[in-house]
Design a protein around this motif. Structure first.
Motif, mmCIF file in Angstrom:
data_model
loop_
_atom_site.group_PDB
_atom_site.id
_atom_site.type_symbol
_atom_site.label_atom_id
_atom_site.label_comp_id
_atom_site.label_asym_id
_atom_site.label_seq_id
_atom_site.Cartn_x
_atom_site.Cartn_y
_atom_site.Cartn_z
ATOM 1 N N ARG A 233 -8.838 -9.324 -6.043
ATOM 2 C CA ARG A 233 -8.975 -7.902 -6.190
ATOM 3 C C ARG A 233 -7.636 -7.372 -6.394
ATOM 4 N N ILE A 234 -7.277 -6.264 -7.175
ATOM 5 C CA ILE A 234 -5.990 -5.739 -6.930
ATOM 6 C C ILE A 234 -5.681 -5.028 -5.592
ATOM 7 N N VAL A 235 -4.833 -5.182 -4.955
ATOM 8 C CA VAL A 235 -4.341 -4.668 -3.642
ATOM 9 C C VAL A 235 -3.465 -3.469 -3.546
ATOM 10 N N GLU A 236 -2.566 -3.736 -4.678
ATOM 11 C CA GLU A 236 -1.481 -2.703 -4.881
ATOM 12 C C GLU A 236 -0.745 -2.665 -6.497
ATOM 13 N N THR A 237 -0.574 -1.483 -6.736
ATOM 14 C CA THR A 237 0.123 -1.555 -8.326
ATOM 15 C C THR A 237 1.095 -0.318 -7.921
ATOM 16 N N GLY A 238 2.019 -0.396 -9.028
ATOM 17 C CA GLY A 238 3.042 0.483 -8.920
ATOM 18 C C GLY A 238 4.330 0.178 -9.909
ATOM 19 N N PRO A 239 5.286 0.936 -9.929
ATOM 20 C CA PRO A 239 6.576 0.922 -10.853
ATOM 21 C C PRO A 239 7.168 -0.493 -10.163
ATOM 22 N N VAL A 240 7.758 -1.054 -10.866
ATOM 23 C CA VAL A 240 8.506 -2.280 -10.343
ATOM 24 C C VAL A 240 9.332 -1.805 -9.043
ATOM 25 N N GLU A 241 10.216 -1.163 -9.499
ATOM 26 C CA GLU A 241 11.444 -0.827 -8.164
ATOM 27 C C GLU A 241 10.600 -0.363 -7.071
ATOM 28 N N THR A 309 -5.503 3.970 -2.732
ATOM 29 C CA THR A 309 -4.788 5.374 -2.281
ATOM 30 C C THR A 309 -3.474 5.542 -3.240
ATOM 31 N N PRO A 310 -3.276 6.593 -3.484
ATOM 32 C CA PRO A 310 -2.039 6.806 -4.340
ATOM 33 C C PRO A 310 -0.925 6.820 -3.455
ATOM 34 N N ILE A 311 0.326 6.185 -3.871
ATOM 35 C CA ILE A 311 1.438 6.041 -3.043
ATOM 36 C C ILE A 311 2.436 6.751 -3.510
ATOM 37 N N GLU A 312 3.511 7.452 -2.671
ATOM 38 C CA GLU A 312 4.653 7.939 -2.811
ATOM 39 C C GLU A 312 5.457 7.225 -3.740
ATOM 40 N N LEU A 321 -4.250 1.364 6.407
ATOM 41 C CA LEU A 321 -3.041 1.985 7.094
ATOM 42 C C LEU A 321 -2.700 3.295 6.485
ATOM 43 N N GLN A 322 -3.019 3.259 5.184
ATOM 44 C CA GLN A 322 -2.848 4.717 4.313
ATOM 45 C C GLN A 322 -3.765 5.609 4.494
ATOM 46 N N THR A 323 -4.743 5.459 5.154
ATOM 47 C CA THR A 323 -5.998 6.281 5.252
ATOM 48 C C THR A 323 -6.572 6.484 6.577
#
Length: 340
Positions: A233-241, A309-312, A321-323
């Motif tokens: 499963r995908i547990v996190e995605t986001g811009p590389v930095e 959950t969307p991340i800043e 932990l996010q929810t």
């Protein structure tokens, strides 16, 4: 709104298991479980995770090299999942794959020129001389000489063989290339050369890459965005930095802490050692699949599977932990007071 080069939704791939002991039935293994991802034109998405997390199966699934149990894949807005015959043949031209081992992916009894020309022979109406000219052009693109076309794979170094594999992948002018551990079998200096070549080709031809790797330092160098996989499963995605500087999932944080530092005394992140191994994929734990190894685990983690959950700063993370509370509410994991 531009159509993504790759749009995959709800991918699930299950393999039948082998019999375990007398009187026991087969236990199937879900290698990819409800995976969704997209790649824009000219973008590189890095896909990372431990061995056995489902990265390579995901790469094969988006190219229809393994059968999907559920889910849908579109390449440049065209449905690949249900394509057959001539339509599938046309879509095959738009997406190619570069495999991990450049020696086993090339026929040892065939010259590299013939290997590169094979997709041209299958998909194009070209004369022998036209194919030869195209092979020479492709060899030049990847930094090899025309005379190399008449040599066999064993006559090349590992880096040169991977350049040949890249040339073959480029033969039909694809728009999407899946790189499955394409540099992991190479030494560090050769890795840098191949990575630079891939970046140059991406900029020149506006290619999109799904770059599968376990080396997070390489992924950071080449990727625009990152997707982290655990137990299918995908547990996190986001811009590389954002991913590398402010991970939001405990598993991502643990992976990043393992990146070697040139000077251990100067590394800014304390190494996080995960307890135990990846659970048996034929019998995954209930709730969050990572809770059995997570220092932040709560009661809810063993009961309910967390939603994304969307991340800043961009991206999403599947973590309670996010929810639950919420404790972090989109903030990076470093903001929590829970000891790690």
């Amino acid at each position: 709104m531009n159509t993504p080069m790759l749009q995959a939704e709800g991918l699930r791939v299950t393999f039948p298991g082998s019999r375990r002991g007398v009187g026991r039935g087969k236990r199937s293994v879900t290698a990819v479980d409800d995976v969704s991802l997209h790649i824009e034109r000219g973008e590189t998405l890095g896909l990372v995770g431990e061995s056995g997390s489902g990265k390579s199966t995901t790469g094969r699934a988006v190219l229809k090299l393994v059968a999907l149990e559920t889910g849908a894949v579109q390449i440049d807005g065209q449905d690949l999942t249900h394509s057959r015959g001539a339509q599938l043949r046309r879509l095959r031209r738009q997406s190619q794959m570069v495999f991990q081992d450049p020696y086993s992916s090339l026929d040892p009894s065939t010259t590299v020129g013939a290997s590169i020309a094979e997709p041209l022979r299958v998909h194009e109406s070209m004369s022998k001389q036209q194919r030869r000219d195209r092979v020479v052009e492709l060899l030049d693109l990847v930094g090899l000489r025309p005379s190399h076309a008449d040599r066999y794979p064993y006559e090349f170094s590992g880096g040169q063989r991977q350049r040949v594999a890249i040339a073959r992948a480029l033969a039909l002018n694809p728009r999407l290339i899946v790189c499955d551990e394409a540099v992991s079998a190479l030494d560090v200096s050769t890795q840098n050369q191949v990575i630079n070549l891939l970046e140059d080709l991406r900029e020149r031809f506006e290619l999109s890459y799904l770059f599968i790797a376990h080396d997070l330092a390489v992924v950071r160098h080449i990727s625009h965005r990152v997707a982290v996989m655990y137990l299918g499963r995908i547990v996190e995605t986001g811009p590389v930095e954002r991913i590398y500087e402010q991970p939001a999932h405990p598993y991502t944080q643990a992976l990043l802490s393992a990146i070697p530092a040139p000077d251990p005394k100067l590394r800014g992140t304390k190494r996080i050692f995960l307890s135990g191994d990846i659970p048996d994929p034929s019998a995954p734990p209930p709730g969050c699949p990572f809770h059995t190894r997570c220092a932040h685990a709560m009661d809810i983690c063993s009961r309910e599977r967390p939603a994304m959950t969307p991340i800043e700063g961009g991206g999403e993370a599947a973590c309670h932990l996010q929810t639950s509370g919420p404790r972090l509410a989109g903030q990076p994991l470093s903001a929590t007071k829970v000891p790690s």
